[in-house]
Design a protein around this motif. Structure first.
Motif, mmCIF file in Angstrom:
data_model
loop_
_atom_site.group_PDB
_atom_site.id
_atom_site.type_symbol
_atom_site.label_atom_id
_atom_site.label_comp_id
_atom_site.label_asym_id
_atom_site.label_seq_id
_atom_site.Cartn_x
_atom_site.Cartn_y
_atom_site.Cartn_z
ATOM 1 N N VAL A 19 0.835 -1.205 0.000
ATOM 2 C CA VAL A 19 0.000 0.000 0.000
ATOM 3 C C VAL A 19 0.868 1.252 0.000
ATOM 4 O O VAL A 19 0.672 2.172 -0.808
ATOM 5 N N TYR A 20 1.855 1.295 0.902
ATOM 6 C CA TYR A 20 2.723 2.470 0.992
ATOM 7 C C TYR A 20 3.555 2.643 -0.284
ATOM 8 O O TYR A 20 3.756 3.769 -0.750
ATOM 9 N N LEU A 21 4.021 1.540 -0.843
ATOM 10 C CA LEU A 21 4.819 1.620 -2.063
ATOM 11 C C LEU A 21 3.995 2.168 -3.225
ATOM 12 O O LEU A 21 4.446 3.071 -3.948
ATOM 13 N N LEU A 22 2.779 1.665 -3.400
ATOM 14 C CA LEU A 22 1.931 2.119 -4.507
ATOM 15 C C LEU A 22 1.504 3.574 -4.317
ATOM 16 O O LEU A 22 1.440 4.341 -5.279
ATOM 17 N N ALA A 23 1.202 3.955 -3.067
ATOM 18 C CA ALA A 23 0.827 5.348 -2.801
ATOM 19 C C ALA A 23 1.996 6.282 -3.104
ATOM 20 O O ALA A 23 1.810 7.368 -3.681
ATOM 21 N N LEU A 24 3.217 5.868 -2.745
ATOM 22 C CA LEU A 24 4.406 6.680 -3.030
ATOM 23 C C LEU A 24 4.639 6.795 -4.533
ATOM 24 O O LEU A 24 4.912 7.898 -5.041
ATOM 25 N N LEU A 25 4.507 5.687 -5.256
ATOM 26 C CA LEU A 25 4.685 5.724 -6.710
ATOM 27 C C LEU A 25 3.630 6.607 -7.367
ATOM 28 O O LEU A 25 3.926 7.356 -8.313
ATOM 29 N N GLN A 26 2.402 6.529 -6.866
ATOM 30 C CA GLN A 26 1.339 7.378 -7.398
ATOM 31 C C GLN A 26 1.651 8.853 -7.189
ATOM 32 O O GLN A 26 1.477 9.681 -8.100
ATOM 33 N N LEU A 27 2.109 9.186 -5.986
ATOM 34 C CA LEU A 27 2.418 10.581 -5.678
ATOM 35 C C LEU A 27 3.590 11.083 -6.519
ATOM 36 O O LEU A 27 3.555 12.220 -7.019
ATOM 37 N N PHE A 33 4.267 14.661 -13.519
ATOM 38 C CA PHE A 33 3.386 15.150 -14.588
ATOM 39 C C PHE A 33 2.811 16.523 -14.254
ATOM 40 O O PHE A 33 2.569 17.337 -15.151
ATOM 41 N N ALA A 34 2.572 16.804 -12.966
ATOM 42 C CA ALA A 34 2.070 18.122 -12.581
ATOM 43 C C ALA A 34 3.129 19.196 -12.844
ATOM 44 O O ALA A 34 2.811 20.297 -13.318
ATOM 45 N N LEU A 35 4.387 18.897 -12.532
ATOM 46 C CA LEU A 35 5.469 19.840 -12.808
ATOM 47 C C LEU A 35 5.601 20.091 -14.299
ATOM 48 O O LEU A 35 5.834 21.230 -14.743
ATOM 49 N N ALA A 53 -3.373 21.339 -11.164
ATOM 50 C CA ALA A 53 -2.711 20.282 -11.937
ATOM 51 C C ALA A 53 -2.282 19.127 -11.048
ATOM 52 O O ALA A 53 -2.482 17.948 -11.390
ATOM 53 N N TRP A 54 -1.687 19.440 -9.909
ATOM 54 C CA TRP A 54 -1.205 18.396 -8.999
ATOM 55 C C TRP A 54 -2.373 17.552 -8.491
ATOM 56 O O TRP A 54 -2.325 16.320 -8.471
ATOM 57 N N PHE A 55 -3.460 18.222 -8.104
ATOM 58 C CA PHE A 55 -4.663 17.546 -7.614
ATOM 59 C C PHE A 55 -5.248 16.627 -8.690
ATOM 60 O O PHE A 55 -5.595 15.466 -8.418
ATOM 61 N N VAL A 56 -5.351 17.128 -9.911
ATOM 62 C CA VAL A 56 -5.919 16.339 -11.013
ATOM 63 C C VAL A 56 -5.054 15.121 -11.312
ATOM 64 O O VAL A 56 -5.554 14.011 -11.526
ATOM 65 N N VAL A 120 -6.595 15.812 -0.771
ATOM 66 C CA VAL A 120 -6.808 17.009 0.043
ATOM 67 C C VAL A 120 -5.537 17.854 0.105
ATOM 68 O O VAL A 120 -5.578 19.088 -0.065
ATOM 69 N N VAL A 121 -4.400 17.192 0.330
ATOM 70 C CA VAL A 121 -3.126 17.916 0.441
ATOM 71 C C VAL A 121 -2.758 18.584 -0.880
ATOM 72 O O VAL A 121 -2.326 19.748 -0.904
ATOM 73 N N THR A 122 -2.936 17.868 -1.981
ATOM 74 C CA THR A 122 -2.539 18.425 -3.284
ATOM 75 C C THR A 122 -3.505 19.504 -3.766
ATOM 76 O O THR A 122 -3.177 20.248 -4.695
ATOM 77 N N PHE A 123 -4.677 19.588 -3.135
ATOM 78 C CA PHE A 123 -5.602 20.662 -3.523
ATOM 79 C C PHE A 123 -5.273 21.968 -2.806
ATOM 80 O O PHE A 123 -5.676 23.042 -3.259
ATOM 81 N N LEU A 124 -4.529 21.885 -1.710
ATOM 82 C CA LEU A 124 -4.226 23.093 -0.933
ATOM 83 C C LEU A 124 -3.499 24.165 -1.740
ATOM 84 O O LEU A 124 -3.832 25.356 -1.616
ATOM 85 N N PRO A 125 -2.493 23.810 -2.580
ATOM 86 C CA PRO A 125 -1.844 24.863 -3.376
ATOM 87 C C PRO A 125 -2.795 25.590 -4.317
ATOM 88 O O PRO A 125 -2.550 26.750 -4.680
ATOM 89 N N ALA A 126 -3.891 24.922 -4.706
ATOM 90 C CA ALA A 126 -4.854 25.566 -5.605
ATOM 91 C C ALA A 126 -5.558 26.735 -4.936
ATOM 92 O O ALA A 126 -6.084 27.625 -5.618
ATOM 93 N N LEU A 127 -5.563 26.767 -3.601
ATOM 94 C CA LEU A 127 -6.223 27.860 -2.887
ATOM 95 C C LEU A 127 -5.498 29.183 -3.082
ATOM 96 O O LEU A 127 -6.049 30.253 -2.773
ATOM 97 N N ILE A 128 -4.263 29.120 -3.576
ATOM 98 C CA ILE A 128 -3.533 30.354 -3.876
ATOM 99 C C ILE A 128 -4.195 31.101 -5.025
ATOM 100 O O ILE A 128 -4.166 32.334 -5.093
ATOM 101 N N SER A 129 -4.831 30.338 -5.929
ATOM 102 C CA SER A 129 -5.469 30.941 -7.094
ATOM 103 C C SER A 129 -6.740 31.674 -6.691
ATOM 104 O O SER A 129 -7.602 31.121 -5.991
ATOM 105 N N ASN A 130 -6.878 32.907 -7.147
ATOM 106 C CA ASN A 130 -8.068 33.698 -6.869
ATOM 107 C C ASN A 130 -9.304 33.085 -7.512
ATOM 108 O O ASN A 130 -10.404 33.117 -6.943
ATOM 109 N N ASP A 131 -9.148 32.494 -8.720
ATOM 110 C CA ASP A 131 -10.283 31.879 -9.420
ATOM 111 C C ASP A 131 -10.835 30.701 -8.619
ATOM 112 O O ASP A 131 -12.054 30.525 -8.502
#
Length: 272
Positions: A19-27, A33-35, A53-56, A120-131
């Motif tokens: 589980v931890y290995l697959l979650a790490l590979l996913q992240l 790809f987000a970068l 992008a990171w969240f998606v 949830v964590v990857t959506f936090l940077p999106a809060l910087i966007s005013n839109d």
């Protein structure tokens, strides 16, 4: 005798590494790809969508990680059935079988929870966007108006009926048990048949037996499904009744396959 809880916990700890290995590979894959989406001019995201992008990407790779877990955990289950170390544990075949399957399912749900947390964590940077903040504020206002109008909770209940959601969860669990049970039935039955045949070309013989068993299983499953549909219930517009019918059929097949697997483990299959 080893208790079911102790056996379940030990099997769960071993599967949790996957589980931890697959979650790490996913992240990691989602981050790469987000970068790329953030810094490339002709990327898959427009300037307005780049904050999410990171969240998606995290949720884009989630189904791949989930499918990989199913394959990996099924393979781990079959290894444990054949492991002499695990088979020497003083526990009944039924407890051993149930602990193996249930530990795989619980860890699969744990992977889903980790994926939700990453979302949830990857959506936090999106809060910087005013839109993004504006859209969240507009959604919040719409929810507030609906709740003040008194029909929000009714609409929510109509859209997400609790009974059907619980039935859907039960259907998912029964289907997960079915998948693992099918793999185990094919593995144990083919090994049992092969044990009664000469050792020469055993791998080729087992492969042929596996193909024949898969064909027989498909035919039997189709015939059983048709028979159950003819015997009872018929079509219905009631969601709960439809779920109950489907869950009952899956539970029946799970019990049949589980009984076969426990019998094979107890009387024919030994760890090596």
């Amino acid at each position: 005798m080893t208790t079911f809880k102790a056996l379940f916990n030990q099997m769960g700890k071993k599967k949790r590494r996957s589980v931890y290995l697959l979650a790490l590979l996913q992240l990691v894959a989602a981050s790469v790809f987000a970068l790329w989406a953030l810094f490339s001019n002709g990327g898959a995201f427009s300037n307005q969508d780049k904050p999410i992008a990171w969240f998606v990407m995290v949720f884009t790779f989630a189904p791949l990680a989930d499918m990989a877990y199913v394959v990996l955990s099924a393979w781990q289950n079959e290894k444990e059935y054949s492991s002499q170390t695990w088979r020497l544990v003083p526990v009944s075949s039924s407890k051993f079988y149930l602990a193996n399957i249930l530990s795989a399912i619980v860890n699969g749900l744990y992977l889903v929870l980790i994926q939700i947390g990453m979302g949830v964590v990857t959506f936090l940077p999106a809060l910087i966007s005013n839109d993004v903040r504006t859209n969240i504020w507009e959604i919040n206002q719409a929810i507030s108006k609906s709740s003040h109008a008194g029909d929000f909770w009714q609409k929510l209940s109509d859209s997400f009926p609790i009974g059907e959601m619980l039935s859907a969860l039960l259907a998912f669990l029964l289907f997960a048990i079915l998948v693992y049970s099918i793999v185990t039935t094919l593995n144990l039955s083919s090994r049992t048949i092969t044990d009664f045949l000469p050792d020469k070309h055993s791998k080729l013989i087992r492969f042929v037996i596996m193909i024949v068993l898969i064909f027989i299983f498909i035919v039997l499953t189709n015939n059983l499904g048709s028979l159950l549909n003819q015997l009872c219930w018929g079509e219905t517009s009631n969601g709960l009744v439809a779920f109950a019918e489907g869950n009952l059929m899956m539970a029946l097949i799970d019990i049949i396959l589980g009984s076969i697997n426990i019998w094979l483990l107890k009387d024919f299959h030994e760890g090596k």
